[in-house]
Write a protein that holds these residues in place. Structure first.
Motif, PDB file in Angstrom:
ATOM      1  N   TRP A 179      -0.759 -35.877  40.980  1.00 48.77           N
ATOM      2  CA  TRP A 179      -1.828 -36.094  39.079  1.00 48.77           C
ATOM      3  C   TRP A 179      -0.786 -37.565  38.060  1.00 48.77           C
ATOM      4  O   TRP A 179      -0.238 -37.759  38.159  1.00 48.77           O
ATOM      5  CB  TRP A 179      -1.433 -34.572  38.505  1.00 48.77           C
ATOM      6  CG  TRP A 179      -1.905 -33.122  38.975  1.00 48.77           C
ATOM      7  CD1 TRP A 179      -1.566 -32.496  40.173  1.00 48.77           C
ATOM      8  CD2 TRP A 179      -2.995 -32.813  38.973  1.00 48.77           C
ATOM      9  NE1 TRP A 179      -2.001 -31.173  40.370  1.00 48.77           N
ATOM     10  CE2 TRP A 179      -3.313 -31.817  39.540  1.00 48.77           C
ATOM     11  CE3 TRP A 179      -4.060 -33.494  37.792  1.00 48.77           C
ATOM     12  CZ2 TRP A 179      -4.808 -30.380  39.428  1.00 48.77           C
ATOM     13  CZ3 TRP A 179      -5.114 -32.174  38.177  1.00 48.77           C
ATOM     14  CH2 TRP A 179      -5.584 -30.951  38.572  1.00 48.77           C
ATOM     15  N   ARG A 180      -2.239 -37.962  37.286  1.00 50.27           N
ATOM     16  CA  ARG A 180      -2.149 -38.539  36.533  1.00 50.27           C
ATOM     17  C   ARG A 180      -2.962 -38.741  35.527  1.00 50.27           C
ATOM     18  O   ARG A 180      -3.858 -37.616  35.894  1.00 50.27           O
ATOM     19  CB  ARG A 180      -1.874 -40.285  37.429  1.00 50.27           C
ATOM     20  CG  ARG A 180      -1.642 -40.651  38.182  1.00 50.27           C
ATOM     21  CD  ARG A 180      -1.279 -41.880  38.478  1.00 50.27           C
ATOM     22  NE  ARG A 180      -0.578 -42.588  39.676  1.00 50.27           N
ATOM     23  CZ  ARG A 180      -0.725 -42.181  41.163  1.00 50.27           C
ATOM     24  NH1 ARG A 180      -1.311 -41.333  41.330  1.00 50.27           N
ATOM     25  NH2 ARG A 180       0.869 -42.502  40.932  1.00 50.27           N
ATOM     26  N   PHE A 181      -3.343 -39.369  34.308  1.00 51.29           N
ATOM     27  CA  PHE A 181      -4.298 -38.719  33.253  1.00 51.29           C
ATOM     28  C   PHE A 181      -5.635 -39.651  33.885  1.00 51.29           C
ATOM     29  O   PHE A 181      -5.401 -40.579  34.147  1.00 51.29           O
ATOM     30  CB  PHE A 181      -2.925 -39.661  32.027  1.00 51.29           C
ATOM     31  CG  PHE A 181      -2.429 -39.140  31.403  1.00 51.29           C
ATOM     32  CD1 PHE A 181      -2.772 -37.765  30.680  1.00 51.29           C
ATOM     33  CD2 PHE A 181      -1.092 -39.773  31.497  1.00 51.29           C
ATOM     34  CE1 PHE A 181      -1.165 -37.593  30.286  1.00 51.29           C
ATOM     35  CE2 PHE A 181      -0.101 -39.105  30.883  1.00 51.29           C
ATOM     36  CZ  PHE A 181      -0.397 -38.337  29.835  1.00 51.29           C
ATOM     37  N   ALA A 182      -6.328 -39.207  33.771  1.00 52.25           N
ATOM     38  CA  ALA A 182      -7.745 -39.349  33.320  1.00 52.25           C
ATOM     39  C   ALA A 182      -8.433 -40.128  32.558  1.00 52.25           C
ATOM     40  O   ALA A 182      -8.663 -41.403  32.174  1.00 52.25           O
ATOM     41  CB  ALA A 182      -9.012 -39.045  34.622  1.00 52.25           C
ATOM     42  N   ARG A 183      -7.672 -39.379  31.319  1.00 50.95           N
ATOM     43  CA  ARG A 183      -8.256 -39.896  29.768  1.00 50.95           C
ATOM     44  C   ARG A 183      -7.536 -39.278  28.831  1.00 50.95           C
ATOM     45  O   ARG A 183      -6.826 -38.003  29.486  1.00 50.95           O
ATOM     46  CB  ARG A 183      -9.844 -39.482  29.521  1.00 50.95           C
ATOM     47  CG  ARG A 183     -10.316 -39.461  28.277  1.00 50.95           C
ATOM     48  CD  ARG A 183     -11.465 -39.426  27.573  1.00 50.95           C
ATOM     49  NE  ARG A 183     -11.777 -39.956  26.095  1.00 50.95           N
ATOM     50  CZ  ARG A 183     -12.364 -41.045  25.818  1.00 50.95           C
ATOM     51  NH1 ARG A 183     -12.870 -42.037  27.361  1.00 50.95           N
ATOM     52  NH2 ARG A 183     -12.783 -41.488  25.143  1.00 50.95           N
ATOM     53  N   ARG A 184      -6.369 -40.176  28.449  1.00 41.54           N
ATOM     54  CA  ARG A 184      -5.951 -39.317  26.626  1.00 41.54           C
ATOM     55  C   ARG A 184      -6.627 -39.754  25.447  1.00 41.54           C
ATOM     56  O   ARG A 184      -6.651 -41.180  24.964  1.00 41.54           O
ATOM     57  CB  ARG A 184      -4.396 -40.154  27.383  1.00 41.54           C
ATOM     58  CG  ARG A 184      -3.652 -39.665  26.401  1.00 41.54           C
ATOM     59  CD  ARG A 184      -2.290 -39.579  27.180  1.00 41.54           C
ATOM     60  NE  ARG A 184      -1.569 -38.018  26.765  1.00 41.54           N
ATOM     61  CZ  ARG A 184      -0.175 -37.595  26.610  1.00 41.54           C
ATOM     62  NH1 ARG A 184       0.958 -38.519  26.516  1.00 41.54           N
ATOM     63  NH2 ARG A 184       0.404 -36.591  26.526  1.00 41.54           N
ATOM     64  N   SER A 185      -6.207 -39.165  25.202  1.00 38.54           N
ATOM     65  CA  SER A 185      -6.963 -38.891  23.311  1.00 38.54           C
ATOM     66  C   SER A 185      -6.375 -38.390  22.038  1.00 38.54           C
ATOM     67  O   SER A 185      -5.986 -37.434  22.686  1.00 38.54           O
ATOM     68  CB  SER A 185      -8.621 -39.146  23.315  1.00 38.54           C
ATOM     69  OG  SER A 185      -8.387 -37.507  23.391  1.00 38.54           O
ATOM     70  N   PHE A 186      -5.352 -38.914  21.835  1.00 41.48           N
ATOM     71  CA  PHE A 186      -4.913 -39.169  20.639  1.00 41.48           C
ATOM     72  C   PHE A 186      -5.754 -37.784  18.897  1.00 41.48           C
ATOM     73  O   PHE A 186      -6.341 -38.806  18.398  1.00 41.48           O
ATOM     74  CB  PHE A 186      -3.829 -39.874  19.964  1.00 41.48           C
ATOM     75  CG  PHE A 186      -2.784 -39.239  19.136  1.00 41.48           C
ATOM     76  CD1 PHE A 186      -2.010 -37.967  19.234  1.00 41.48           C
ATOM     77  CD2 PHE A 186      -2.773 -39.658  17.595  1.00 41.48           C
ATOM     78  CE1 PHE A 186      -0.604 -37.967  18.724  1.00 41.48           C
ATOM     79  CE2 PHE A 186      -2.212 -38.958  16.085  1.00 41.48           C
ATOM     80  CZ  PHE A 186      -0.877 -37.987  17.293  1.00 41.48           C
ATOM     81  N   ILE A 187      -4.867 -37.139  18.751  1.00 39.95           N
ATOM     82  CA  ILE A 187      -5.748 -36.378  17.171  1.00 39.95           C
ATOM     83  C   ILE A 187      -4.422 -36.092  16.207  1.00 39.95           C
ATOM     84  O   ILE A 187      -3.767 -35.827  16.802  1.00 39.95           O
ATOM     85  CB  ILE A 187      -6.459 -34.976  18.071  1.00 39.95           C
ATOM     86  CG1 ILE A 187      -7.755 -35.252  18.679  1.00 39.95           C
ATOM     87  CG2 ILE A 187      -6.687 -34.902  16.671  1.00 39.95           C
ATOM     88  CD1 ILE A 187      -7.711 -33.706  20.171  1.00 39.95           C
ATOM     89  N   LEU A 188      -4.917 -37.086  15.757  1.00 39.30           N
ATOM     90  CA  LEU A 188      -4.097 -36.732  13.922  1.00 39.30           C
ATOM     91  C   LEU A 188      -4.265 -35.967  12.985  1.00 39.30           C
ATOM     92  O   LEU A 188      -5.289 -35.657  13.063  1.00 39.30           O
ATOM     93  CB  LEU A 188      -3.918 -38.487  13.546  1.00 39.30           C
ATOM     94  CG  LEU A 188      -2.416 -38.047  12.187  1.00 39.30           C
ATOM     95  CD1 LEU A 188      -1.083 -37.686  13.179  1.00 39.30           C
ATOM     96  CD2 LEU A 188      -3.526 -39.171  11.105  1.00 39.30           C
ATOM     97  N   ASP A 189      -3.529 -34.746  13.082  1.00 40.37           N
ATOM     98  CA  ASP A 189      -2.988 -33.458  12.053  1.00 40.37           C
ATOM     99  C   ASP A 189      -2.791 -33.904  10.733  1.00 40.37           C
ATOM    100  O   ASP A 189      -2.797 -33.304  10.147  1.00 40.37           O
ATOM    101  CB  ASP A 189      -2.890 -32.637  13.053  1.00 40.37           C
ATOM    102  CG  ASP A 189      -3.248 -32.035  13.737  1.00 40.37           C
ATOM    103  OD1 ASP A 189      -4.725 -31.915  14.000  1.00 40.37           O
ATOM    104  OD2 ASP A 189      -2.570 -31.804  15.008  1.00 40.37           O
ATOM    105  N   PHE A 190      -1.621 -34.364  11.570  1.00 42.72           N
ATOM    106  CA  PHE A 190      -0.560 -35.197   9.436  1.00 42.72           C
ATOM    107  C   PHE A 190       0.444 -35.914   9.767  1.00 42.72           C
ATOM    108  O   PHE A 190       0.146 -36.715  10.680  1.00 42.72           O
ATOM    109  CB  PHE A 190       0.449 -33.753   9.226  1.00 42.72           C
ATOM    110  CG  PHE A 190       1.091 -33.853   7.744  1.00 42.72           C
ATOM    111  CD1 PHE A 190      -0.222 -33.580   6.695  1.00 42.72           C
ATOM    112  CD2 PHE A 190       2.066 -34.275   8.250  1.00 42.72           C
ATOM    113  CE1 PHE A 190       0.267 -34.346   5.537  1.00 42.72           C
ATOM    114  CE2 PHE A 190       2.834 -33.767   6.962  1.00 42.72           C
ATOM    115  CZ  PHE A 190       1.955 -33.806   5.544  1.00 42.72           C
ATOM    116  N   ALA A 191       0.257 -36.804   8.729  1.00 39.59           N
ATOM    117  CA  ALA A 191       1.880 -37.962   9.016  1.00 39.59           C
ATOM    118  C   ALA A 191       2.394 -37.810   7.882  1.00 39.59           C
ATOM    119  O   ALA A 191       2.082 -37.347   6.604  1.00 39.59           O
ATOM    120  CB  ALA A 191       0.440 -39.460   9.024  1.00 39.59           C
ATOM    121  N   GLU A 192       4.159 -38.583   8.073  1.00 36.18           N
ATOM    122  CA  GLU A 192       4.555 -38.620   6.551  1.00 36.18           C
ATOM    123  C   GLU A 192       4.862 -39.994   6.676  1.00 36.18           C
ATOM    124  O   GLU A 192       4.861 -40.624   8.001  1.00 36.18           O
ATOM    125  CB  GLU A 192       6.232 -37.612   6.752  1.00 36.18           C
ATOM    126  CG  GLU A 192       5.531 -35.882   7.463  1.00 36.18           C
ATOM    127  CD  GLU A 192       6.782 -34.993   7.470  1.00 36.18           C
ATOM    128  OE1 GLU A 192       7.331 -35.248   7.039  1.00 36.18           O
ATOM    129  OE2 GLU A 192       7.049 -34.925   8.844  1.00 36.18           O
TER     130      GLU A 192
END
Length: 176
Positions: free
Chosen positions: A128-141
């Motif tokens: 198993w490996r990443f085929a696609r990885r995407s980041f979703i930002l919910d909050f930042a400090e």
């Protein structure tokens, strides 16, 4: 029935879930220790990483971009908090809730991104490996740092961004 609904889980599915959790955890270690060679092994050759608006494209371009971006931070800690997987044969998808902590080069500020990775995984040749990885930002400090380099714990090993991090001296099997 939804692939997220409770169901009986067999040994093969347990092994798959653990392999996928390992990817999420190894990703954080590779980023934080700046181990680009390890990071590359986590993606398939045609893998894609989406950190829009900063980078979105082939994994090799992502790994080439990372050293410049990560040079802005003295230390980071990428933590996978919970992992939810939907598995269908040799394909899987996962939502990984995450905390990405960053300390500025001068050690005076910390930036914390709270979000989720929306991952697509593929099992090829049994791995198993990443085929696609995407980041979703919910909050930042963006916060000040309250203390000096020792964080009020004089004598305790302090994390570092690269190969001189104390983990390598303390865990011989983690060597590059």
């Amino acid at each position: 029935m939804s692939k997220l609904a409770p169901h009986a889980i067999g040994v093969e599915e347990l092994a798959t879930r653990e392999a996928l959790r390992h990817l999420a955890t190894a990703y954080g270690h590779a980023i934080d220790r700046r181990d680009w060679a390890l990071l590359r092994t986590l993606y398939h050759d045609d893998g894609v990483d989406d950190h829009t608006p900063y980078y979105c494209g082939p994994v090799d371009g992502y790994i080439a971009w990372l050293p410049t971006m990560m040079a802005n931070w003295r230390a980071t800690m990428h933590t996978a908090l919970s992992c939810l997987f939907a598995i269908d044969g040799d394909q899987a998808q996962g939502e990984i809730t995450a905390r990405a902590w960053h300390m500025t080069l001068d050690g005076t500020r910390q930036f914390v991104a709270w979000g989720r990775y929306a991952d697509h995984y593929a099992r090829r040749d049994g791995v198993w490996r990443f085929a696609r990885r995407s980041f979703i930002l919910d909050f930042a400090e963006d916060l000040p740092v309250a203390s000096g380099d020792d964080f009020g714990s004089e004598g305790v090993g302090t994390g570092r961004a690269g190969a001189d991090d104390p983990v390598y001296a303390r865990l011989s099997m983690f060597g590059r």
